[in-house]
Structure formats: structure tokens, C-alpha cells
Write a protein that holds these residues in place. Structure first.
Motif, PDB file in Angstrom:
ATOM      1  N   PRO A   1       0.818  -1.217   0.000  1.00  0.00           N
ATOM      2  CA  PRO A   1       0.000   0.000   0.000  1.00  0.00           C
ATOM      3  C   PRO A   1       0.851   1.265   0.000  1.00  0.00           C
ATOM      4  O   PRO A   1       2.042   1.233   0.311  1.00  0.00           O
ATOM      5  N   LEU A   2       0.239   2.374  -0.354  1.00  0.00           N
ATOM      6  CA  LEU A   2       0.935   3.658  -0.374  1.00  0.00           C
ATOM      7  C   LEU A   2       1.226   4.149   1.039  1.00  0.00           C
ATOM      8  O   LEU A   2       2.319   4.628   1.327  1.00  0.00           O
ATOM      9  N   PHE A   3       0.231   3.999   1.911  1.00  0.00           N
ATOM     10  CA  PHE A   3       0.366   4.507   3.269  1.00  0.00           C
ATOM     11  C   PHE A   3       0.660   3.403   4.277  1.00  0.00           C
ATOM     12  O   PHE A   3       0.211   2.266   4.113  1.00  0.00           O
ATOM     13  N   TYR A   4       1.404   3.776   5.304  1.00  0.00           N
ATOM     14  CA  TYR A   4       1.552   2.937   6.483  1.00  0.00           C
ATOM     15  C   TYR A   4       0.685   3.596   7.559  1.00  0.00           C
ATOM     16  O   TYR A   4       0.858   4.780   7.868  1.00  0.00           O
ATOM     17  N   ILE A   5      -0.267   2.853   8.085  1.00  0.00           N
ATOM     18  CA  ILE A   5      -1.190   3.390   9.082  1.00  0.00           C
ATOM     19  C   ILE A   5      -0.959   2.676  10.414  1.00  0.00           C
ATOM     20  O   ILE A   5      -0.973   1.445  10.472  1.00  0.00           O
ATOM     21  N   GLN A   6      -0.727   3.462  11.446  1.00  0.00           N
ATOM     22  CA  GLN A   6      -0.422   2.890  12.760  1.00  0.00           C
ATOM     23  C   GLN A   6      -1.217   3.617  13.844  1.00  0.00           C
ATOM     24  O   GLN A   6      -1.402   4.830  13.788  1.00  0.00           O
ATOM     25  N   LYS A   7      -1.675   2.853  14.824  1.00  0.00           N
ATOM     26  CA  LYS A   7      -2.373   3.447  15.955  1.00  0.00           C
ATOM     27  C   LYS A   7      -1.377   4.225  16.815  1.00  0.00           C
ATOM     28  O   LYS A   7      -0.336   3.696  17.204  1.00  0.00           O
ATOM     29  N   ARG A   8      -1.686   5.487  17.077  1.00  0.00           N
ATOM     30  CA  ARG A   8      -0.895   6.316  17.983  1.00  0.00           C
ATOM     31  C   ARG A   8      -1.819   6.915  19.031  1.00  0.00           C
ATOM     32  O   ARG A   8      -3.039   6.952  18.848  1.00  0.00           O
ATOM     33  N   VAL A   9      -1.232   7.393  20.106  1.00  0.00           N
ATOM     34  CA  VAL A   9      -2.026   7.950  21.204  1.00  0.00           C
ATOM     35  C   VAL A   9      -2.073   9.464  21.082  1.00  0.00           C
ATOM     36  O   VAL A   9      -1.035  10.129  21.014  1.00  0.00           O
ATOM     37  N   GLY A  10      -3.289   9.999  21.066  1.00  0.00           N
ATOM     38  CA  GLY A  10      -3.477  11.433  20.917  1.00  0.00           C
ATOM     39  C   GLY A  10      -3.935  12.104  22.200  1.00  0.00           C
ATOM     40  O   GLY A  10      -3.814  11.537  23.295  1.00  0.00           O
ATOM     41  N   LYS A  11      -4.487  13.285  22.049  1.00  0.00           N
ATOM     42  CA  LYS A  11      -4.937  14.085  23.186  1.00  0.00           C
ATOM     43  C   LYS A  11      -5.913  13.292  24.060  1.00  0.00           C
ATOM     44  O   LYS A  11      -6.773  12.573  23.558  1.00  0.00           O
TER      45      LYS A  11
END
Length: 198
Positions: free
Chosen positions: A40-50
């Protein structure tokens, strides 16, 4: 107040203008990635936000498919999972450009503490209570100071342990410094400084 409505307005305005200017360049990178390796074009990863809420962070894919399943969560410059085009876009930080999507969605700000994966946040949960009181960002002082992080990590055998015990505490201090001094002027300075070092 800049750190709420004003900061959001600045993020949207700067992202819109920057996105238009970068569009031809981004198009070239997209073609290069798709022609150079399978996946795929993008690598998508879960990150922790606000407020400790997870979100999907976007990057241009710079590693082989399912890289997170065949190696550690911390990457060094000699990691065999990195593709040829990946080495270039990681070194120049071009792989971070899709995070402009995250800024438009409201997950991130242009400037702010870099978002981490939950595994590392849990290791420093008390410290992250302050850090995650603001939106994470694409760049800040820590991102600039540790722009060669992959080279730094090459010297350690246990990369994840070294990251948690040595690198992350230094980043946290820089995150605190940013949060204590949030302002429009400082954000502009950090963006210009980021462009200069890249």
C-alpha cells in the motif's frame, strides 16, 4: 486564545497552503513508492493522541509489508525492513507528509509533542498525562533534536529498552518545555527550524 481556537485556525490555514504548494512533489513521491515496492501507499499505525485517545497516524510506507510483525517497534537505520525508497523518505522526513491528513482531521497539530504508540505511553503514563493534555504534532523540539534517531538507535542491542530508558525521557523533557511555552511565535519558529534542518 492561541492554544485552542487560534492554534486550530493556524493549523488549517498553514496545512491548506502547504498542501497546495507540495502537491506536485507529493505526486512524484506517490509514483516512486508504488513503482519501487509491492504494498500500500500509506503505512497506518495506531498512535495515542490528546486525552489518551488513539487515532490512525498516516505515513508514506517506507518498509516492507507487515514490518511490525517481523521486528521491534523501534527502528534503526540498518533495519532490513526498510525499502530503498524508504531510506530516502525517512532520512528526509518526507514519509511524515501524510500526517497533514491527520492535521486536517483534527487528530494532530502542525507543532506539538510527537505521538507515541500505546505500548510506550503506558511505560511513562504519569509523565504522559501532561503531554497528552495537548494535541500531538508533526514537529517540535524533540523531533528536531532526534531527527537522526535511527542512527542513534543503531548502537543499542535491545532497541526498545534503550528507547524507553534513554531516549524517551529526553524527549519527554523537551515535550514539557514545548507545552510550558506554547505560542504562535514559537510554533512558527519551530516550523521554520524544521524546514531548515530537513
Amino acid at each position: 486564545m492561541y492554544n485552542s481556537f487560534g492554534k486550530r485556525f493556524f493549523d488549517l490555514f498553514a496545512t491548506f497552503i502547504g498542501g497546495i504548494l507540495l502537491l506536485p512533489f507529493i505526486f512524484i513521491i506517490i509514483i516512486w513508492i508504488k513503482l519501487s515496492s509491492r504494498g500500500p501507499l500509506f503505512y497506518i499505525q495506531k498512535r495515542v493522541g490528546k486525552d489518551f485517545k488513539e487515532f490512525n497516524l498516516y505515513k508514506f510506507r517506507s518498509m516492507v509489508i507487515d514490518a511490525e510483525k517481523i521486528g521491534p517497534g523501534v527502528t534503526s537505520g540498518d533495519d532490513p525492513r526498510i525499502t530503498k525508497v524508504g531510506k530516502f523518505i525517512r532520512r528526509t522526513k518526507i514519509d511524515e507528509l501524510p500526517q497533514l491528513i491527520n492535521v486536517l482531521k483534527g487528530d494532530m497539530s502542525l507543532v506539538g509533542p510527537r505521538p507515541e504508540i500505546m505500548k510506550f505511553v503506558k511505560k511513562k503514563k504519569e509523565e504522559y498525562k501532561k503531554i497528552l493534555s495537548v494535541k500531538p504534532g508533526i514537529t517540535d523540539n524533540a523531533a528536531i533534536e532526534f531527527r537522526d534517531e535511527e542512527i542513534i538507535m543503531k548502537q543499542y542491542q535491545d532497541k526498545e529498552k534503550a528507547y524507553i530508558d534513554i531516549v524517551l525521557p529526553k524527549k519527554i523533557k523537551l515535550y514539557y518545555d514545548y507545552i510550558d511555552n506554547i505560542s504562535f511565535v514559537n510554533d512558527v519558529k519551530l516550523i521554520l527550524k524544521t524546514l531548515k534542518v530537513i
